[in-house]
Design a protein around this motif. Structure first.
Motif, short mmCIF file in Angstrom:
data_model
loop_
_atom_site.label_atom_id
_atom_site.label_comp_id
_atom_site.label_asym_id
_atom_site.label_seq_id
_atom_site.Cartn_x
_atom_site.Cartn_y
_atom_site.Cartn_z
N PRO A 142 53.49 -36.17 54.38
CA PRO A 142 55.16 -35.51 54.53
C PRO A 142 55.89 -36.43 56.22
N ILE A 143 54.86 -37.20 56.33
CA ILE A 143 56.41 -38.04 57.22
C ILE A 143 56.92 -38.85 56.26
N LYS A 144 56.54 -39.19 54.95
CA LYS A 144 57.63 -39.73 54.25
C LYS A 144 58.66 -38.94 53.30
N SER A 145 58.49 -37.93 53.08
CA SER A 145 59.23 -36.36 52.72
C SER A 145 60.37 -36.40 53.44
N LEU A 146 60.04 -36.40 55.13
CA LEU A 146 60.14 -36.73 56.11
C LEU A 146 61.77 -38.04 55.55
N VAL A 147 61.15 -39.17 55.80
CA VAL A 147 61.84 -40.25 55.13
C VAL A 147 63.17 -40.20 54.59
N ASP A 148 62.67 -39.72 53.64
CA ASP A 148 62.99 -39.92 51.62
C ASP A 148 63.70 -38.71 51.96
N GLY A 149 63.38 -38.36 52.95
CA GLY A 149 64.36 -36.06 52.36
C GLY A 149 64.16 -35.48 51.70
N ASN A 150 62.83 -35.70 50.98
CA ASN A 150 62.70 -35.09 50.02
C ASN A 150 62.42 -33.19 50.31
N MET A 151 63.63 -32.49 50.09
CA MET A 151 63.57 -30.98 50.72
C MET A 151 62.42 -29.97 50.21
N LEU A 152 62.36 -30.07 48.40
CA LEU A 152 61.23 -29.63 48.93
C LEU A 152 60.17 -29.15 49.50
N GLN A 153 59.32 -31.14 49.33
CA GLN A 153 58.43 -31.24 49.96
C GLN A 153 58.67 -30.67 51.20
N ILE A 154 59.56 -31.01 52.42
CA ILE A 154 59.88 -31.07 53.60
C ILE A 154 59.29 -29.37 53.85
N ILE A 155 59.83 -28.23 52.85
CA ILE A 155 59.85 -26.87 53.33
C ILE A 155 58.40 -26.91 52.78
N THR A 156 57.43 -26.83 51.78
CA THR A 156 56.46 -26.69 51.98
C THR A 156 55.65 -26.80 53.00
N PHE A 157 56.26 -27.88 53.37
CA PHE A 157 55.37 -28.81 54.93
C PHE A 157 55.41 -28.09 56.44
N ALA A 158 56.94 -27.70 56.37
CA ALA A 158 57.45 -26.61 57.44
C ALA A 158 56.70 -25.21 57.01
N ILE A 159 56.75 -24.83 55.80
CA ILE A 159 56.24 -23.31 55.87
C ILE A 159 54.68 -23.54 56.54
N ILE A 160 54.20 -24.21 55.72
CA ILE A 160 52.20 -24.11 55.99
C ILE A 160 52.46 -24.42 57.73
N LEU A 161 52.92 -25.36 58.03
CA LEU A 161 53.02 -26.02 59.98
C LEU A 161 52.99 -24.81 60.37
N GLY A 162 54.35 -23.72 60.10
CA GLY A 162 54.83 -23.16 60.75
C GLY A 162 53.68 -21.70 60.69
N ILE A 163 53.22 -21.13 59.88
CA ILE A 163 51.85 -20.31 59.29
C ILE A 163 51.09 -20.71 61.16
N ALA A 164 50.38 -22.26 60.13
CA ALA A 164 49.31 -22.57 60.77
C ALA A 164 49.87 -22.48 62.96
N LEU A 165 51.07 -22.77 63.12
CA LEU A 165 51.57 -22.64 64.56
C LEU A 165 51.36 -21.31 64.88
N LEU A 166 51.89 -20.18 63.76
CA LEU A 166 51.76 -18.70 64.08
C LEU A 166 49.99 -18.31 64.82
N GLU A 167 49.30 -19.13 63.70
CA GLU A 167 48.23 -17.97 64.29
C GLU A 167 47.56 -19.15 65.22
N SER A 168 48.22 -20.18 66.00
CA SER A 168 47.87 -20.55 66.80
C SER A 168 48.20 -20.00 68.66
N GLY A 169 48.76 -19.18 68.35
CA GLY A 169 48.57 -18.02 69.80
C GLY A 169 49.62 -18.56 70.02
N GLU A 170 49.38 -18.82 71.76
CA GLU A 170 50.26 -18.98 72.49
C GLU A 170 50.95 -20.61 73.20
N LYS A 171 49.32 -21.39 72.42
CA LYS A 171 50.32 -22.70 72.18
C LYS A 171 50.97 -23.11 70.80
#
Ligand code: ASP
Length: 410
Positions: A142-171
């Protein structure tokens, strides 16, 4: 302070800049080098400023968008609605392209000149296959995706990370808060950059017209006119009706508000580059940030109705020039392949032309045909990007209205 404020609104200033740019561009067709040397750098600088905010903006706002959803179910509903709207309008776009270019006889007046087919004209980058396009969505780093500006990969990672954070409660909420602050800072930077838009648009349009003007007036003018006609018809009919009937917004108000995004798209030929402006105008239409931050980054990457129109029109044009009669079955294959190709097209200048190879191959048309249209790609790209961006904003209005996430009083 107000007494120093200019009376002209920003969209109006950008519009004037565009008209002046076209006029100067035409006047400089004989001396395009001057335009490229002295005017283009200002446009490039403007573009670089916009690009500067795109990656952090997409990542942070998408993450925050997922965080602002009540639950994963809502994300699923947003996603399904968005994808259905994208696919549906894109297939209508190709159909319109095919039907109208047949009716308007897009290749009439064009005499085949084999000299014009010069493979070196075309950047012969191989178009990816459908399987490659799908696998390419997964960011192995994912870091490479950000560096390369690969939009579709950035979107996938942001959504997956977002869901994981959503499941992580207060933190998880605390982390969302940080990204929200960064996203807001990006919006602030965008509002500063937009003040420079009239200069940027002018400086991008002048060299584009000056260098393409002569070619445009040539025998390919009809192709450009047909592509523009179909694009405008699609914008008015499909988007105008959608915002009125499903989005419950007056189409005139809609188009008036989205003008800055349309003009930025026209002058930059990049949906990704226009993204900050699209987000800005969608919010002016009352669409909530939850929706804009999800629909627009996704749209600027996968929703390309203008590109689909272009592919339909060019397929008919190339078929006719090469004397191939496309059957109804082949035209259906074009609808499918152009819809998929437009999903795989990056929101950057010239990307649609590379994906045209995939569409031509799907029905056995000669890929060399791309060389015929390569010389006029810039003016075609400008219009297809306008359609692409307007389609994204339309979708955000529709998803927002059906999800009660729009403020109609705005
Ligand atoms: N330039 C287009 C866009 O950014 C993509 C294309 O080339 O069709 O939307």
């Amino acid at each position: 302070m107000t007494k120093y404020k200019s009376k002209l609104s920003l969209p109006f200033k950008i519009f004037i800049a565009l008209i002046l740019g076209v006029l100067f561009g035409i006047a400089m067709t004989g001396d395009s080098q001057i335009a490229v040397t002295y005017i283009k750098p200002f446009g490039d600088g403007f573009l670089a400023l916009i690009k500067m905010v795109v990656i952090p903006l997409v990542f942070c706002s998408l993450l925050v968008g997922v965080g602002s959803l009540n639950n994963i179910k809502q994300l699923g509903r947003f996603g399904i609605k968005t994808i259905i709207f994208f696919m549906f309008t894109t297939s209508i776009a190709v159909m319109l392209g095919l039907v109208l270019s047949n009716l308007l006889n897009v290749s009439s007046g064009f005499s085949m000149n084999t000299n014009i087919i010069n493979k070196s004209d075309v950047i012969m980058k191989k178009a990816p296959t459908i399987a490659e396009t799908i696998i390419n969505i997964i960011p192995s780093n994912p870091i490479k995706s950000l560096v390369d500006g690969n939009m579709l990969q950035i979107i996938t990672f942001a959504i997956i990370l977002g869901i994981a954070l959503l499941e992580s409660g207060e933190k998880g909420r605390e982390v969302f808060g940080i990204f929200e602050t960064i996203a807001n800072a990006m919006y602030k930077i965008i509002s500063w950059i937009m003040k420079l838009a009239p200069i940027g648009v002018f400086a991008l349009i002048v060299p584009a017209i000056a260098t393409n003007g002569a070619v445009v007036i040539g025998s390919l003018l009809k192709l450009i006119l047909v592509a523009y006609f179909v694009s405008i018809a699609h914008i008015i009919l499909v988007y105008g009706l959608s915002v009125k009937l499903i989005g419950k917004i007056n189409p005139l108000r809609f188009f008036k508000t989205v003008i800055p995004a349309m003009l930025t798209a026209f002058s930059t030929s990049s949906s990704s580059g226009t993204l900050p402006v699209s987000m800005n105008v969608a919010e002016k239409l009352g669409v909530s940030k939850t929706v804009t931050s999800f629909v627009l980054p996704l749209g600027s990457t996968i929703n390309m109705d203008g590109t689909a129109i272009y592919q339909g029109v060019c397929a008919i044009f190339i078929a006719k020039v090469f004397g191939v009669d496309l059957t109804v079955g082949q035209q259906l294959v074009i609808i499918l392949s152009a819809t998929l190709a437009s999903i795989g097209t990056a929101g950057v200048p010239g990307a649609g032309m590379i994906m045209l190879a995939m569409v031509l191959q799907s029905v056995g048309l000669p890929v060399e045909g791309i060389a015929l249209v390569a010389g006029i790609d810039r003016p075609l790209d400008m219009m297809r990007t306008v359609v692409n961006v307007t389609g994204d904003i339309t979708c955000s209005v529709i998803v927002a209205n059906t999800e009660n996430k729009i403020n109609h009083k705005n």
